[in-house]
Structure formats: C-alpha cells, structure tokens
Design a protein around this motif. Structure first.
Motif: not given
Length: 179
Positions: A1-19
């Motif tokens: 799987s090739l994962y994408f994220d935005d300029y601010f790495n929002t998907a990564y940060a939200e997952k890491d923060a438990g949003v």
C-alpha cells in the motif's frame, strides 16, 4: 500500500494523537500486481471505520506519482475527484510504502475477519509499489505480528473469549505510522 499525507502530515499526526475523527488515503495493490489497483480512503469516527474505494490503472498510479492529477477531476468516481482536491489544495503527496504478508481468517457468524500481518516493512528509495525488488526495512520486532479483528454485526463469544483481556488497548496500532 502506498500511503499519502498532506503538507502537514495530518493523517500521521492525528493517528499518533488518537484523534477520534480522521481519514487517510492509500493506493492498494496485491503481490506487486496491477490486476487490482484501488485508491482507498479510510475514515474513522470513534470506534467505527468506513472504507471507500475506486479503481485505478497502473498508468494512473504513475501519473499520480508524477504529480499529474488532472485525470482525477474527470473520473466518474467521487473518491477520485475528492482525492484530486486533497492533492491540489492540501498538497497531498506519497509518504510511504507499507508491505507485509497477510494471513486472513474468516468467520461467517457476525461477519468476522481476523488478519495476521507478518513481516511488516517500510519501503525505501521509491514509491513504485509495482517493483518487486523495492528495498524495505522491517518495522516490527522479530516474531511479532499485527493482529486485526474486524466485524460488522457482532463479535461472537468464541472470538471474545480467545482475545486477551486488554485487547482493546491495542487498537491504536497503525502500519502507516510504524512505517
């Protein structure tokens, strides 16, 4: 799987923060083959997960990798058009390739699917998911695997009984974040 994220790495940060309400995009293939290519969006709202998918061709994947998104705007699939806007307005770009070996177990009762993902690896040097020789680094300790329990109706008693008492604590794991 090739994962994408935005300029601010929002998907990564939200997952890491438990949003609790978040989304992420990926292009998924199986066994480095172009026989089934899907653009997917996975949305999470609390404990509920919803996946959407749209087919892509190998040429379209390479266009996306080259930053040529215009064809997405003309797609018959709303997901492709929405991905276009993410790529243009939020600078959505490839971030990592996640590769692993999967052993699925399916129980019709309760529509239960248990998967064991082994040898989870992060590819390095390229985003070409069709390259079977793409170098990758392991992200799990030796002998460890990722077990996921997915169900749509109810979790049958036999499955609840074999899961560890603290299984709910393991829900925050993300192969994308690991890689």
């Amino acid at each position: 799987s090739l994962y994408f994220d935005d300029y601010f790495n929002t998907a990564y940060a939200e997952k890491d923060a438990g949003v609790l309400e978040r989304k992420k995009y990926r292009i998924r293939i199986y066994n480095c083959s172009d026989s089934s290519i899907k653009l997917e969006r996975k949305k999470k709202l609390g404990s509920y997960i919803y996946k959407e998918a749209a087919p892509l061709t190998r040429d379209e994947v390479y266009k996306i990798l080259d930053g040529d998104y215009d064809f997405l705007l003309e797609s018959q699939y709303p997901l492709c058009r929405e991905f276009y806007f993410e790529c243009i307005s939020n600078v959505m770009r490839p971030r990592t390739v996640v590769d692993y070996e999967r052993e699925p177990w399916i129980l019709d009762e309760g529509t239960v699917r248990i998967t064991f993902d082994m040898d989870v690896r992060a590819a390095v040097g390229s985003y070409d998911i069709f390259d079977p020789s793409l170098p990758a680094l392991p992200v799990l300790e030796d002998g460890k695997c990722v077990m996921e329990v997915k169900y749509t109706e109810f979790l049958p008693r036999i499955i609840r009984e074999i899961l560890p008492d603290r299984a709910s604590e393991f829900t925050a794991l993300s192969k994308y974040v690991l890689c």
